[in-house]
Design a protein around this motif. Sequence first.
Motif, PDB file in Angstrom:
ATOM      1  N   ALA A 217      19.144   2.303  -5.759  1.00  0.00           N
ATOM      2  CA  ALA A 217      17.785   2.742  -6.075  1.00  0.00           C
ATOM      3  C   ALA A 217      16.738   1.778  -5.539  1.00  0.00           C
ATOM      4  N   MET A 218      17.134   0.531  -5.305  1.00  0.00           N
ATOM      5  CA  MET A 218      16.177  -0.445  -4.762  1.00  0.00           C
ATOM      6  C   MET A 218      15.768  -0.059  -3.336  1.00  0.00           C
ATOM      7  N   LYS A 219      16.726   0.442  -2.578  1.00  0.00           N
ATOM      8  CA  LYS A 219      16.447   0.746  -1.173  1.00  0.00           C
ATOM      9  C   LYS A 219      15.490   1.920  -1.013  1.00  0.00           C
ATOM     10  N   THR A 220      15.472   2.804  -1.994  1.00  0.00           N
ATOM     11  CA  THR A 220      14.620   3.999  -1.895  1.00  0.00           C
ATOM     12  C   THR A 220      13.410   3.931  -2.831  1.00  0.00           C
ATOM     13  N   ALA A 221      13.163   2.745  -3.397  1.00  0.00           N
ATOM     14  CA  ALA A 221      12.042   2.603  -4.341  1.00  0.00           C
ATOM     15  C   ALA A 221      10.706   2.847  -3.640  1.00  0.00           C
ATOM     16  N   PRO A 222       9.753   3.457  -4.342  1.00  0.00           N
ATOM     17  CA  PRO A 222       8.434   3.693  -3.756  1.00  0.00           C
ATOM     18  C   PRO A 222       7.770   2.384  -3.326  1.00  0.00           C
ATOM     19  N   SER A 223       7.169   2.389  -2.153  1.00  0.00           N
ATOM     20  CA  SER A 223       6.499   1.200  -1.625  1.00  0.00           C
ATOM     21  C   SER A 223       5.053   1.148  -2.109  1.00  0.00           C
ATOM     22  N   ILE A 224       4.618  -0.029  -2.518  1.00  0.00           N
ATOM     23  CA  ILE A 224       3.231  -0.204  -2.939  1.00  0.00           C
ATOM     24  C   ILE A 224       2.270   0.131  -1.803  1.00  0.00           C
ATOM     25  N   LEU A 225       2.716  -0.054  -0.573  1.00  0.00           N
ATOM     26  CA  LEU A 225       1.831   0.201   0.573  1.00  0.00           C
ATOM     27  C   LEU A 225       1.464   1.673   0.687  1.00  0.00           C
ATOM     28  N   ASP A 226       2.325   2.541   0.134  1.00  0.00           N
ATOM     29  CA  ASP A 226       2.031   3.980   0.171  1.00  0.00           C
ATOM     30  C   ASP A 226       1.039   4.386  -0.916  1.00  0.00           C
ATOM     31  N   TYR A 227       0.709   3.468  -1.814  1.00  0.00           N
ATOM     32  CA  TYR A 227      -0.179   3.797  -2.932  1.00  0.00           C
ATOM     33  C   TYR A 227      -1.480   2.999  -2.901  1.00  0.00           C
ATOM     34  N   LEU A 228      -1.693   2.241  -1.813  1.00  0.00           N
ATOM     35  CA  LEU A 228      -2.939   1.480  -1.704  1.00  0.00           C
ATOM     36  C   LEU A 228      -4.107   2.436  -1.487  1.00  0.00           C
ATOM     37  N   ASN A 229      -5.173   2.258  -2.262  1.00  0.00           N
ATOM     38  CA  ASN A 229      -6.379   3.041  -1.986  1.00  0.00           C
ATOM     39  C   ASN A 229      -7.067   2.473  -0.746  1.00  0.00           C
ATOM     40  N   GLU A 230      -8.137   3.104  -0.319  1.00  0.00           N
ATOM     41  CA  GLU A 230      -8.787   2.708   0.938  1.00  0.00           C
ATOM     42  C   GLU A 230      -9.272   1.262   0.900  1.00  0.00           C
ATOM     43  N   GLU A 231      -9.847   0.845  -0.231  1.00  0.00           N
ATOM     44  CA  GLU A 231     -10.356  -0.520  -0.340  1.00  0.00           C
ATOM     45  C   GLU A 231      -9.230  -1.547  -0.226  1.00  0.00           C
ATOM     46  N   SER A 232      -8.134  -1.326  -0.925  1.00  0.00           N
ATOM     47  CA  SER A 232      -7.005  -2.253  -0.880  1.00  0.00           C
ATOM     48  C   SER A 232      -6.364  -2.289   0.503  1.00  0.00           C
ATOM     49  N   SER A 233      -6.238  -1.110   1.114  1.00  0.00           N
ATOM     50  CA  SER A 233      -5.641  -1.033   2.445  1.00  0.00           C
ATOM     51  C   SER A 233      -6.489  -1.781   3.467  1.00  0.00           C
ATOM     52  N   ASN A 234      -7.803  -1.598   3.395  1.00  0.00           N
ATOM     53  CA  ASN A 234      -8.706  -2.290   4.319  1.00  0.00           C
ATOM     54  C   ASN A 234      -8.645  -3.802   4.115  1.00  0.00           C
ATOM     55  N   TYR A 235      -8.537  -4.213   2.861  1.00  0.00           N
ATOM     56  CA  TYR A 235      -8.460  -5.647   2.560  1.00  0.00           C
ATOM     57  C   TYR A 235      -7.219  -6.251   3.213  1.00  0.00           C
ATOM     58  N   PHE A 236      -6.094  -5.568   3.058  1.00  0.00           N
ATOM     59  CA  PHE A 236      -4.842  -6.077   3.613  1.00  0.00           C
ATOM     60  C   PHE A 236      -4.901  -6.129   5.141  1.00  0.00           C
ATOM     61  N   GLU A 237      -5.507  -5.125   5.730  1.00  0.00           N
ATOM     62  CA  GLU A 237      -5.625  -5.099   7.188  1.00  0.00           C
ATOM     63  C   GLU A 237      -6.469  -6.273   7.688  1.00  0.00           C
ATOM     64  N   GLN A 238      -7.510  -6.628   6.945  1.00  0.00           N
ATOM     65  CA  GLN A 238      -8.341  -7.772   7.348  1.00  0.00           C
ATOM     66  C   GLN A 238      -7.570  -9.084   7.246  1.00  0.00           C
TER      67      GLN A 238
END
Length: 426
Positions: A217-238
Amino acid sequence: MEIKAPRGTQDILPKEAKKWEYVENKIKGICEDFHFEEIRTPVFEHTEVFARGVGDTTDIVQKEMYTFEDRGGRSLTLRPEGTASVTRAFVENKLYGDPNQPVKLYYFAQMFRYERPQQGRMRQLNQFGVEVLGSADPAVDAEVIDLAMTVYQKLGLTSLKLVINSLGDTESRKKHREALINHFSPHKEELCRDCQTRLEQNPMRVLDCKTDRNHPAMKTAPSILDYLNEESSNYFEQVKEYLDLMNISYEVDPNLVRGLDYYNHTAFEIMSEAEGFGAITTLAGGGRYNGLTEQLGGPNTPGIGFGMGIERLLMALEAEKVEIPVKDELDCYIVSLGELPKKEAVRLVHELRINGIQVDQDYQGRKIKAQFKAADRYHTKFVLVLGEDELEKQVINVKDMATGEQIEVPLQQLVTTMKEKLIGGK
């Protein structure tokens, strides 16, 4: 009864301590280059600092803290980590009101954790860490990572791997939490007892479990990266963009969550890939912890930091066969023969020392041959011989142990002469 150091602690003897001193001084110099200032906090805090700051669902708080009651009935805890203590000091001393923001701090501190001792992981451990409080700029995240990488590289390590992830903001983590609960709930009974509890309290920490790491189940666990909102995603990209600009290589690992509740947005670990380093490869870890100051009674102040174990750093240097240049020699050794020369030697030792010259003498009442052997064991550069005849003439024999050359020097000129020979007349 044979008295030994408590389990999970160690003595750092003089020769080894010189290596520690070199490493710590090197790190301090790098912190100054990055414009960080040192902070020192108490070795124990009110237990609530860690329960609220680190998180009462973490392994540290639930299993590893050394907690006791003082005579006033107050619950106190030996410091298990540095961030909560530094943040408490930041709030209590109102450093958020300092006109120079953000506040950039570093520390060297002993931490205490009740866990199974193993190589590089003790119950009393020594940690270097940094904290930056007062900025939510992604460039600060990159700077903190850069500082950690610079420390390792300046000390000579090359087999390094930087792993990063984003844990997102509160909104992103809430959605990810629900997905994790839905994913792992059908497998709950298959998980270890700790993870069964984590699934209810903090499901993201299931991903950090060492016991269940190979569960399917660890290998197929949902990734936090798929649940980042736009603000969080932009922050990580910066953050990644700034690391790219500094040519700092990294890998993104969606399962990197770190073990403390206060992390959000950027999380990172630095690992050793040196051959023979050991099963536990992590050298340093940290991340952003916006909201921690509020939990400790302060205003909303963003923060980011990391901690690295000095023991593990020294292990990595040894694994990569990096020689630490420590001084193992003595400038001068005074050999005295007779009662009056011994008294004069005491005076000369004092005078040389206050003039910045490293010197020692015999305190065992040994004969001249034994004193010369002692000087040789100390790798002494110059041996100064003072007997009755020399004292009467107010001179001392100075022997260069590298060349064998020997000269007579008036006692009044000894300090000047030794400065010229040793340190260029400083």
